[in-house]
Design an enzyme around this catalytic site. Structure first.
Site, PDB file in Angstrom:
ATOM      1  N   ARG A  51      35.320   2.689 -54.486  1.00 54.09           N
ATOM      2  CA  ARG A  51      34.761   1.954 -53.341  1.00 54.09           C
ATOM      3  C   ARG A  51      34.348   0.543 -53.733  1.00 54.09           C
ATOM      4  O   ARG A  51      34.155  -0.322 -52.897  1.00 54.09           O
ATOM      5  CB  ARG A  51      33.578   2.734 -52.721  1.00 54.09           C
ATOM      6  CG  ARG A  51      32.990   2.031 -51.509  1.00 54.09           C
ATOM      7  CD  ARG A  51      32.128   2.908 -50.583  1.00 54.09           C
ATOM      8  NE  ARG A  51      31.425   3.988 -51.235  1.00 54.09           N
ATOM      9  CZ  ARG A  51      30.332   3.827 -51.990  1.00 54.09           C
ATOM     10  NH1 ARG A  51      29.798   2.638 -52.153  1.00 54.09           N
ATOM     11  NH2 ARG A  51      29.770   4.880 -52.565  1.00 54.09           N
ATOM     12  N   TYR A 103      39.272 -13.715 -28.592  1.00 54.12           N
ATOM     13  CA  TYR A 103      39.663 -12.313 -28.798  1.00 54.12           C
ATOM     14  C   TYR A 103      38.584 -11.378 -28.230  1.00 54.12           C
ATOM     15  O   TYR A 103      37.425 -11.424 -28.650  1.00 54.12           O
ATOM     16  CB  TYR A 103      39.881 -12.048 -30.289  1.00 54.12           C
ATOM     17  CG  TYR A 103      40.515 -10.709 -30.554  1.00 54.12           C
ATOM     18  CD1 TYR A 103      41.822 -10.453 -30.160  1.00 54.12           C
ATOM     19  CD2 TYR A 103      39.810  -9.705 -31.198  1.00 54.12           C
ATOM     20  CE1 TYR A 103      42.403  -9.218 -30.385  1.00 54.12           C
ATOM     21  CE2 TYR A 103      40.387  -8.468 -31.435  1.00 54.12           C
ATOM     22  CZ  TYR A 103      41.693  -8.233 -31.027  1.00 54.12           C
ATOM     23  OH  TYR A 103      42.258  -7.015 -31.254  1.00 54.12           O
ATOM     24  N   ASP A 172      38.073 -18.117 -36.652  1.00 58.56           N
ATOM     25  CA  ASP A 172      39.065 -17.044 -36.649  1.00 58.56           C
ATOM     26  C   ASP A 172      40.435 -17.725 -36.611  1.00 58.56           C
ATOM     27  O   ASP A 172      40.795 -18.342 -35.612  1.00 58.56           O
ATOM     28  CB  ASP A 172      38.845 -16.137 -35.428  1.00 58.56           C
ATOM     29  CG  ASP A 172      39.813 -14.953 -35.385  1.00 58.56           C
ATOM     30  OD1 ASP A 172      40.927 -15.076 -35.939  1.00 58.56           O
ATOM     31  OD2 ASP A 172      39.461 -13.923 -34.789  1.00 58.56           O
ATOM     32  N   LYS A 197      48.520  -9.346 -38.089  1.00 63.71           N
ATOM     33  CA  LYS A 197      49.407 -10.140 -37.237  1.00 63.71           C
ATOM     34  C   LYS A 197      50.423 -10.883 -38.102  1.00 63.71           C
ATOM     35  O   LYS A 197      51.169 -10.259 -38.831  1.00 63.71           O
ATOM     36  CB  LYS A 197      48.571 -11.084 -36.363  1.00 63.71           C
ATOM     37  CG  LYS A 197      47.320 -10.441 -35.751  1.00 63.71           C
ATOM     38  CD  LYS A 197      47.649  -9.418 -34.674  1.00 63.71           C
ATOM     39  CE  LYS A 197      46.436  -8.606 -34.254  1.00 63.71           C
ATOM     40  NZ  LYS A 197      45.260  -9.348 -33.831  1.00 63.71           N
TER      41      LYS A 197
HETATM   42  C1  LIG Z   1      43.956  -8.961 -33.603  1.00 66.16           C
HETATM   43  C2  LIG Z   1      42.867  -9.956 -33.722  1.00 66.16           C
HETATM   44  C3  LIG Z   1      41.649  -9.624 -34.298  1.00 66.16           C
HETATM   45  C4  LIG Z   1      41.329  -8.211 -34.764  1.00 66.16           C
HETATM   46  O1  LIG Z   1      42.161  -7.789 -35.786  1.00 66.16           O
HETATM   47  P1  LIG Z   1      42.510  -6.215 -36.069  1.00 66.16           P
HETATM   48  O2  LIG Z   1      43.287  -6.311 -37.342  1.00 66.16           O
HETATM   49  O3  LIG Z   1      43.285  -5.720 -34.896  1.00 66.16           O
HETATM   50  O4  LIG Z   1      41.207  -5.505 -36.221  1.00 66.16           O
HETATM   51  C5  LIG Z   1      40.690 -10.615 -34.399  1.00 66.16           C
HETATM   52  N1  LIG Z   1      40.914 -11.863 -33.963  1.00 66.16           N
HETATM   53  C6  LIG Z   1      42.072 -12.230 -33.389  1.00 66.16           C
HETATM   54  C7  LIG Z   1      42.277 -13.626 -32.922  1.00 66.16           C
HETATM   55  C8  LIG Z   1      43.101 -11.286 -33.246  1.00 66.16           C
HETATM   56  O5  LIG Z   1      44.236 -11.638 -32.666  1.00 66.16           O
END
Ligand SMILES: *Cc1c(COP(=O)(O)O)cnc(C)c1O
Length: 370
Positions: A51, A103, A172, A197
């Protein structure tokens, strides 16, 4: 940072292991699936318990640290990374600013799970960030381009003003990755990226990373991961390391495809409007030119009705009807189906790696028939 500098960082990221490889070592990181490490006597070994650390995550973190030019910690999903930032940086009585058009789950997390602990959640649309008064905010969350509307704010200006007001600035950067935009160089304190993504890019794993040049912030986020156990699996970390190695070639193709397709969609009579940072006008155009190295892989396409939007998604052979974005396969969805504050005919199109002319002729065939 200019485009050539980022490309040389990417080459260093690709070859990051060269400095420590010994003759006979595996050149690519092995998947280390052990919860425990051999640990006799005083516990002084680098790896002690699964962990706390894992050599496969470490390989991914090293590579991402080179690319971000900042210390980096990996998480099992974007939301796990965002949770780590919120819970280590906010306490009762603090105010956090979030984009109302960003988001959705980031806002849901704050409103459902932080607000009951006495954290006030304030929201603004992304295009209002530049004119916002940041006083009395502990944390300012920036998402430019916003997802799904693809609106922009001037990250350098927002970061400067928010930091002068005493706030921590988090960006982000999921939609653009460190190759497309560099929030830390623009003044943000922390950057978070859902590697689910574009960065991993193969739609086969959830993952994320957080990077910062603030050693105090990064130490608390690492502690959070160790104590909460929100750790990536070694196989997932290996997949993301593998995906990362082709990021530059995929992202370059996808951004070029998106530029070509956005322009052609705009000229098509069945398309009412196109949202794409590379085709922005006015203030947004100036912001995009100043802070984006690439305009990204997503296009907002407005159709006259929900029916036309659905037909476009269903009848294009080379568009997968999936949520999420950033994969090698083009995909699309109507965001209103999730309750996002966008018109019924608004399609978020994620442009993939398909050869552009084949992809476009598929889209054109369907558009002509609408
Ligand atoms: C998809 C996404 C997230 C969250 O990511 P996960 O891997 O699905 O938890 C956060 N911010 C943005 C802009 C996203 O497109």
């Amino acid at each position: 940072m200019s485009d050539p500098d980022v490309l040389s960082l990417f080459c260093r990221c690709l070859h990051h292991a060269a400095d420590r490889l010994q003759p006979g070592d595996p050149a690519e990181p092995p998947i280390v699936a052990s919860s425990v490490y051999f640990l006799p006597g005083e516990p002084t070994a680098v790896h002690q318990y699964g962990r706390w650390t894992n050599p496969t995550w470490s390989a991914l973190e090293e590579a991402l640290s080179v690319l971000e030019d900042a210390e980096t910690i990996v998480f099992p999903s974007g939301m796990a990374a965002i949770t780590a930032i919120f819970y280590t940086q906010l306490k009762t009585g603090d105010r956090v600013l979030l984009p109302s058009d960003g988001y959705y789950t980031t806002r849901a997390l704050a409103e459902k799970h932080l607000a009951p602990f006495g954290v006030s959640v304030v929201t603004r649309v992304t295009t209002d960030y530049d004119a916002t008064d940041f006083s009395d905010l502990r944390l300012v969350w920036v998402e430019s381009p916003s997802n799904p509307g693809l609106d922009l704010c001037d990250i350098r200006n927002v970061a400067m003003k928010a930091k002068q007001a005493g706030a921590l600035v988090v960006a982000d950067n999921t939609t653009l990755t460190p190759l497309g935009q560099r929030p830390l160089d623009l003044g943000a304190d922390v950057v978070v990226c859902s590697d689910t993504k574009v960065l991993n890019g193969h739609s086969d794993v959830l993952s994320a990373h957080v990077a910062s040049r603030n050693v105090g912030v990064i130490a608390r986020i690492r502690d959070w991961r160790t104590h909460t156990g929100a750790i990536p699996g070694p196989f997932e970390a290996w997949l993301v390391h593998r995906g990362l190695e082709s990021l530059e070639v995929r992202f370059d193709r996808m951004c070029r495809n998106a530029e070509t397709i956005a322009r052609r969609l705009m000229e098509h009579p069945k398309v009412q409007d196109v949202r794409f940072p590379g085709l922005a006008s006015g203030a947004a155009q100036a912001i995009a030119a100043k802070q984006m190295l690439r305009f990204g892989t997503m296009i907002g396409v407005m159709f006259a009705s929900k029916e036309q939007a659905e037909r476009f998604i269903d009848e294009c052979k080379f568009i997968r009807p999936t949520t999420s974005f950033g994969g090698v396969h083009s995909s699309a969805e109507r965001r209103a189906r999730w309750g996002d504050n966008v018109p019924d005919g608004y399609v978020r199109l994620s442009v993939g790696c398909e050869p552009a002319e084949v992809l476009w002729s598929d889209m054109k065939r369907v558009l002509d028939s609408l």
